[in-house]
Design an enzyme around this catalytic site. Structure first.
Site, short mmCIF file in Angstrom:
data_model
loop_
_atom_site.label_atom_id
_atom_site.label_comp_id
_atom_site.label_asym_id
_atom_site.label_seq_id
_atom_site.Cartn_x
_atom_site.Cartn_y
_atom_site.Cartn_z
N SER A 145 0.87 -1.18 0.00
CA SER A 145 0.00 0.00 0.00
C SER A 145 0.90 1.22 0.00
CB SER A 145 -0.84 -0.01 1.28
OG SER A 145 -1.38 1.28 1.55
N TYR A 158 -2.68 -1.34 10.38
CA TYR A 158 -2.61 -1.49 8.92
C TYR A 158 -1.27 -0.98 8.39
CZ TYR A 158 -4.10 -1.12 4.03
OH TYR A 158 -4.20 -1.25 2.66
C1 BGC Z 1 -6.30 1.69 1.92
C2 BGC Z 1 -7.42 2.62 1.52
C3 BGC Z 1 -6.92 4.05 1.51
C4 BGC Z 1 -5.66 4.19 0.70
C5 BGC Z 1 -5.08 5.59 0.73
C6 BGC Z 1 -5.09 1.93 1.06
O1 BGC Z 1 -4.05 1.10 1.43
O2 BGC Z 1 -6.72 0.35 1.80
O3 BGC Z 1 -8.51 2.48 2.41
O4 BGC Z 1 -7.93 4.89 0.97
O5 BGC Z 1 -4.69 3.29 1.18
O6 BGC Z 1 -5.00 6.11 2.01
#
Ligand code: BGC
Length: 261
Positions: A145, A158
């Site tokens: 991410s 996360y």
């Molecule tokens: C998340 C999203 C978020 C994006 C940007 C991703 O990794 O799953 O929920 O909108 O990052 O912040």
């Protein structure tokens, strides 16, 4: 289209929705053979199998929780039993929930780390073992991410999981490069998926996210799937240990846009 993906055996975890679904269907379009892993949501699977077969690919749905060793081993076995090989492992399954860090329970912390980080580790380890045993110069793609580099208040579990995925991938890439096994990350930004559907339905929240994307729009799952297909193909034969951000520029300090600072 990438000719060399035709007939390749691919596992996609978390394939029943969002980015995972788009990736699985894209490999189907490439006429690959796809194990569609899902955990609780089996509803879309049959239609996905049919869609992939209509492209000339093959697919099979397999239930399993990626944070469980036995489930992950069963996925590898399913690829072997159904398609005779495993060439591409896509560790996509992921979860998130918003909680201010001082209120985050140990249970929620563990759940997110277990699926996002431990799940990607188990998938990588089992896939790499299979590739080593069978002398396959395969490839592993982990779903990271933008939050492997961007801190994210209220999502500390996360962000920690994705920061972990970053160094896990880099380490595995280094370790298995001599065997010809490539390991890479994809780093999506904000993408329209069920994980954040609710948030993006609120016009204010959506506008706020869009203002952090230099390209000005929230991405589509297919824009991540195309990155996965390229990374898995021989066109990316010399690429290992990277995170390929597909984020409309989100990681490029958008607050400096227009010469601010
Ligand atoms: C998340 C999203 C978020 C994006 C940007 C991703 O990794 O799953 O929920 O909108 O990052 O912040």
């Amino acid at each position: 289209m990438y000719e060399d993906l035709r007939g390749k055996s691919v596992i996609v975890t978390g394939a029943s929705s969002g980015i995972g679904k788009a990736i699985a269907l894209r490999f189907g379009r490439e006429q690959a053979h796809v194990v569609l892993n899902y955990n609780s949501n089996n509803k879309p699977i049959q239609a996905m199998v049919e869609e992939i077969e209509s492209y000339g690919g093959k697919a099979v749905g397999v239930q399993g929780d990626v944070s469980e060793e036995e489930s992950v081993q069963a996925l590898i076995q399913a690829a072997h039993d159904n398609f005779g090989s495993l060439d591409v492992m896509v560790n996509n399954a992921g979860i998130e929930n918003e909680v201010p860090s001082e209120k985050l329970s140990l249970e929620d912390w563990k759940k997110v780390i277990d699926v996002n980080l431990t799940g990607a580790f188990l998938g990588s380890r089992e896939a790499i073992n299979y590739m080593l045993e069978n002398d396959i110069k395969g490839t592993v793609i982990n779903m990271s991410s933008v939050h492997e580099v961007i801190p994210w208040p209220h999502f500390v579990h996360y962000a920690a999981s994705k920061g972990g995925v970053k160094l896990m991938t880099e380490t595995l890439a280094l370790e298995f490069a001599p065997k010809g096994i490539r390991v890479n990350n994809i780093g999506p930004g904000a993408i329209y998926t069920p994980i954040n559907e609710e948030k993006f339905q609120d016009p204010e929240a959506r506008a706020s996210v869009e203002s952090m994307i230099p390209m000005g729009y929230i991405g589509k799952p297919e824009e991540i799937a195309s990155v996965a297909a390229w990374l898995a193909s021989s066109e990316a034969s010399y690429v290992t240990g990277i995170t390929l951000f597909a984020d409309g520029g989100m990681t490029k300090y958008p607050s400096f846009q227009g010469g601010r600072g």
